[in-house]
Design a protein around this motif. Structure first.
Motif, mmCIF file in Angstrom:
data_model
loop_
_atom_site.group_PDB
_atom_site.id
_atom_site.type_symbol
_atom_site.label_atom_id
_atom_site.label_comp_id
_atom_site.label_asym_id
_atom_site.label_seq_id
_atom_site.Cartn_x
_atom_site.Cartn_y
_atom_site.Cartn_z
ATOM 1 N N MET A 99 0.809 -1.220 0.000
ATOM 2 C CA MET A 99 0.000 0.000 0.000
ATOM 3 C C MET A 99 0.842 1.271 0.000
ATOM 4 S SD MET A 99 -2.976 -0.984 2.733
ATOM 5 C CE MET A 99 -4.014 -2.433 2.504
ATOM 6 N N THR A 100 2.116 1.174 0.392
ATOM 7 C CA THR A 100 2.961 2.370 0.447
ATOM 8 C C THR A 100 4.115 2.212 -0.538
ATOM 9 O OG1 THR A 100 4.207 1.442 2.330
ATOM 10 C CG2 THR A 100 2.323 2.860 2.829
ATOM 11 N N SER A 101 5.271 1.830 -0.044
ATOM 12 C CA SER A 101 6.441 1.576 -0.879
ATOM 13 C C SER A 101 7.472 0.872 -0.013
ATOM 14 C CB SER A 101 7.029 2.875 -1.435
ATOM 15 O OG SER A 101 7.597 3.651 -0.386
ATOM 16 N N ALA A 102 8.477 0.304 -0.657
ATOM 17 C CA ALA A 102 9.529 -0.367 0.105
ATOM 18 C C ALA A 102 10.274 0.628 0.990
ATOM 19 C CB ALA A 102 10.508 -1.063 -0.846
ATOM 20 N N GLY A 103 10.538 1.827 0.451
ATOM 21 C CA GLY A 103 11.271 2.826 1.218
ATOM 22 C C GLY A 103 10.510 3.296 2.434
ATOM 23 N N ARG A 104 9.225 3.587 2.253
ATOM 24 C CA ARG A 104 8.432 4.049 3.381
ATOM 25 C C ARG A 104 8.233 2.953 4.412
ATOM 26 N NH1 ARG A 104 4.446 7.623 -0.333
ATOM 27 N NH2 ARG A 104 5.385 9.665 0.052
ATOM 28 N N ALA A 105 7.992 1.728 3.961
ATOM 29 C CA ALA A 105 7.820 0.625 4.901
ATOM 30 C C ALA A 105 9.087 0.389 5.712
ATOM 31 C CB ALA A 105 7.431 -0.645 4.153
ATOM 32 N N ALA A 106 10.247 0.450 5.032
ATOM 33 C CA ALA A 106 11.515 0.273 5.734
ATOM 34 C C ALA A 106 11.798 1.426 6.678
ATOM 35 C CB ALA A 106 12.657 0.143 4.723
ATOM 36 N N SER A 107 11.149 2.568 6.469
ATOM 37 C CA SER A 107 11.356 3.727 7.329
ATOM 38 C C SER A 107 10.425 3.735 8.535
ATOM 39 C CB SER A 107 11.137 5.028 6.535
ATOM 40 O OG SER A 107 12.017 5.106 5.444
ATOM 41 N N VAL A 108 9.343 2.957 8.493
ATOM 42 C CA VAL A 108 8.343 3.018 9.556
ATOM 43 C C VAL A 108 8.520 1.888 10.575
ATOM 44 C CG1 VAL A 108 5.872 2.912 10.074
ATOM 45 C CG2 VAL A 108 6.683 4.227 8.121
ATOM 46 N N THR A 109 8.312 0.644 10.149
ATOM 47 C CA THR A 109 8.290 -0.461 11.109
ATOM 48 C C THR A 109 9.615 -0.659 11.841
ATOM 49 O OG1 THR A 109 6.558 -1.593 9.848
ATOM 50 C CG2 THR A 109 7.816 -2.922 11.395
ATOM 51 N N PRO A 110 10.758 -0.817 11.154
ATOM 52 C CA PRO A 110 12.005 -1.028 11.895
ATOM 53 C C PRO A 110 12.416 0.177 12.739
ATOM 54 C CG PRO A 110 12.242 -1.601 9.571
ATOM 55 C CD PRO A 110 10.982 -0.824 9.704
ATOM 56 N N SER A 250 17.390 -6.431 24.964
ATOM 57 C CA SER A 250 16.306 -6.118 24.043
ATOM 58 C C SER A 250 16.350 -4.675 23.558
ATOM 59 C CB SER A 250 14.951 -6.402 24.710
ATOM 60 O OG SER A 250 14.826 -5.677 25.919
ATOM 61 N N SER A 251 16.682 -3.716 24.441
ATOM 62 C CA SER A 251 16.652 -2.314 24.040
ATOM 63 C C SER A 251 17.731 -1.992 23.012
ATOM 64 C CB SER A 251 16.821 -1.413 25.271
ATOM 65 O OG SER A 251 15.748 -1.586 26.170
ATOM 66 N N ALA A 252 18.959 -2.455 23.265
ATOM 67 C CA ALA A 252 20.061 -2.155 22.350
ATOM 68 C C ALA A 252 19.873 -2.857 21.015
ATOM 69 C CB ALA A 252 21.390 -2.560 22.976
ATOM 70 N N ALA A 253 19.462 -4.134 21.040
ATOM 71 C CA ALA A 253 19.241 -4.859 19.790
ATOM 72 C C ALA A 253 18.108 -4.233 18.991
ATOM 73 C CB ALA A 253 18.942 -6.326 20.088
ATOM 74 N N ALA A 254 17.042 -3.818 19.686
ATOM 75 C CA ALA A 254 15.935 -3.165 18.991
ATOM 76 C C ALA A 254 16.385 -1.866 18.351
ATOM 77 C CB ALA A 254 14.791 -2.897 19.975
ATOM 78 N N ALA A 255 17.244 -1.123 19.044
ATOM 79 C CA ALA A 255 17.736 0.136 18.482
ATOM 80 C C ALA A 255 18.543 -0.100 17.216
ATOM 81 C CB ALA A 255 18.582 0.876 19.518
ATOM 82 N N MET A 256 19.304 -1.189 17.178
ATOM 83 C CA MET A 256 20.091 -1.500 15.983
ATOM 84 C C MET A 256 19.204 -1.681 14.765
ATOM 85 S SD MET A 256 23.452 -1.733 16.192
ATOM 86 C CE MET A 256 23.874 -2.966 14.954
ATOM 87 N N ILE A 257 17.999 -2.226 14.947
ATOM 88 C CA ILE A 257 17.110 -2.483 13.827
ATOM 89 C C ILE A 257 16.650 -1.174 13.185
ATOM 90 C CG2 ILE A 257 14.938 -3.600 13.148
ATOM 91 C CD1 ILE A 257 17.245 -5.473 13.810
ATOM 92 N N ALA A 258 16.726 -0.073 13.935
ATOM 93 C CA ALA A 258 16.364 1.217 13.350
ATOM 94 C C ALA A 258 17.303 1.617 12.225
ATOM 95 C CB ALA A 258 16.352 2.301 14.429
ATOM 96 N N LEU A 259 18.409 0.888 12.069
ATOM 97 C CA LEU A 259 19.339 1.165 10.973
ATOM 98 C C LEU A 259 18.872 0.558 9.650
ATOM 99 C CD1 LEU A 259 22.780 0.616 12.740
ATOM 100 C CD2 LEU A 259 21.791 2.781 12.008
ATOM 101 N N VAL A 260 17.768 -0.186 9.650
ATOM 102 C CA VAL A 260 17.294 -0.816 8.418
ATOM 103 C C VAL A 260 17.055 0.211 7.305
ATOM 104 C CG1 VAL A 260 15.345 -2.045 7.372
ATOM 105 C CG2 VAL A 260 16.382 -2.904 9.468
#
Length: 303
Positions: A99-110, A250-260
């Protein structure tokens, strides 16, 4: 009933380095997943096909893990994990990408996932983040807003429903990271149980309702999706992320995923020649800064 044991508390030094390497591997696979998923859901294969490939193949590959002795309550924890980060999560993200795009999806969920992980840990587990991590979450959220507003301007306004599905997926992913370390399961056991429960529940429905478009897709596309969805995402990425959670917390690993989204932008530069605009570059820099702050080790309590 015995209380599920917690995994050992991460120690500094080589343990954190290994944790960052495992989380980095997961980030690289997740970044490519949005692009690969977008490629197929806008062509022949549908969301249901990709979900069946991901967990059907993953369940077969990881089945030997379940034949060994598992910790008490493993099957119950695995069912919960599958509900949070199994087929329902994959379906929500796939529809969000469509419904959006790969770029927007990668910018929101991770990107939102570590913010929700920190907030849920604060509200439910009374794990109050320090000022440094709160500043990191603020940087991540600010970078996310910048990416959503500046990425893909030619695509027009994003779908509000699609963005909503991606936000719900972020909450589910954050909830998974908070419960994983208290389950007593190893990374590979958790991945095997997620694939097993997802396949057992989803694949029969997928077959019974005739949702498959596999017969209409080229063999090459099915092969690529089978390898990426069924091997890399269901096995390698799951194990790598779980290992990162075990080593970093969990907090540090979750933060790393924001680099997606950052990794996705770099992949676009290398393979697609898509150079980000100045505003996008600033947003990416904010996310990187936020991740560095949010993934920093907590200060020891004062005596």
């Amino acid at each position: 009933m015995p209380t599920p044991r917690e995994l050992p508390t991460p120690e500094p030094g080589s343990t954190r380095l290994r944790g960052f390497l495992w989380a980095g591997l997961a980030v690289s696979i997740f970044a490519g997943w949005f692009v690969v998923t977008r490629f197929s859901v806008t062509r022949t294969l549908n969301v249901w096909d990709l979900t069946a490939l991901r967990y059907g193949i993953g369940a077969i590959l990881l089945a030997p893990v379940l034949l060994r002795r598992l910790p008490p309550g493993a099957w119950r924890h695995g069912f919960l994990f599958a509900a949070l980060w199994g087929a329902p999560f994959a379906i929500l993200v796939a529809f969000g990408v469509q419904m959006t795009s790969a770029g927007r999806a990668a910018s929101v969920t991770p990107t939102l996932m570590p913010v929700f992980a920190g907030l849920l840990g604060w509200l439910l587990l009374h794990e109050r983040p320090g000022k440094v991590r709160l500043a990191g979450y603020g940087g991540i959220a600010a970078g996310l807003c910048g990416l959503v507003l500046t990425t893909g301007g030619e695509q027009g306004a994003p779908s509000l429903l699609g963005l909503g599905l991606l936000v719900v997926a972020a909450v589910m992913w954050a909830s998974y990271t908070l419960t994983l370390r208290r389950s007593g399961l190893t990374p590979i056991q958790s991945a095997a149980l997620i694939c097993f429960w997802s396949a057992v529940i989803f694949v029969p429905v997928y077959v019974a309702l005739g949702l498959s478009h596999l017969g209409q897709a080229p063999i090459a596309e099915i092969a690529v999706q089978g390898i990426y969805q069924g091997v890399l995402m269901s096995s390698v990425a799951l194990i790598a992320f779980n290992r990162g959670v075990a080593l970093l917390g969990s907090s540090a690993a979750a933060a790393m995923i924001a680099l997606v989204p950052v990794a996705a932008s770099l992949l676009a530069i290398v393979f697609l020649g898509e150079i980000p605009a100045v505003a996008e570059g600033i947003s990416i820099a904010l996310i990187v800064s936020g991740v560095l702050l949010a993934a920093s080790p907590p200060r020891p309590p004062a005596r």
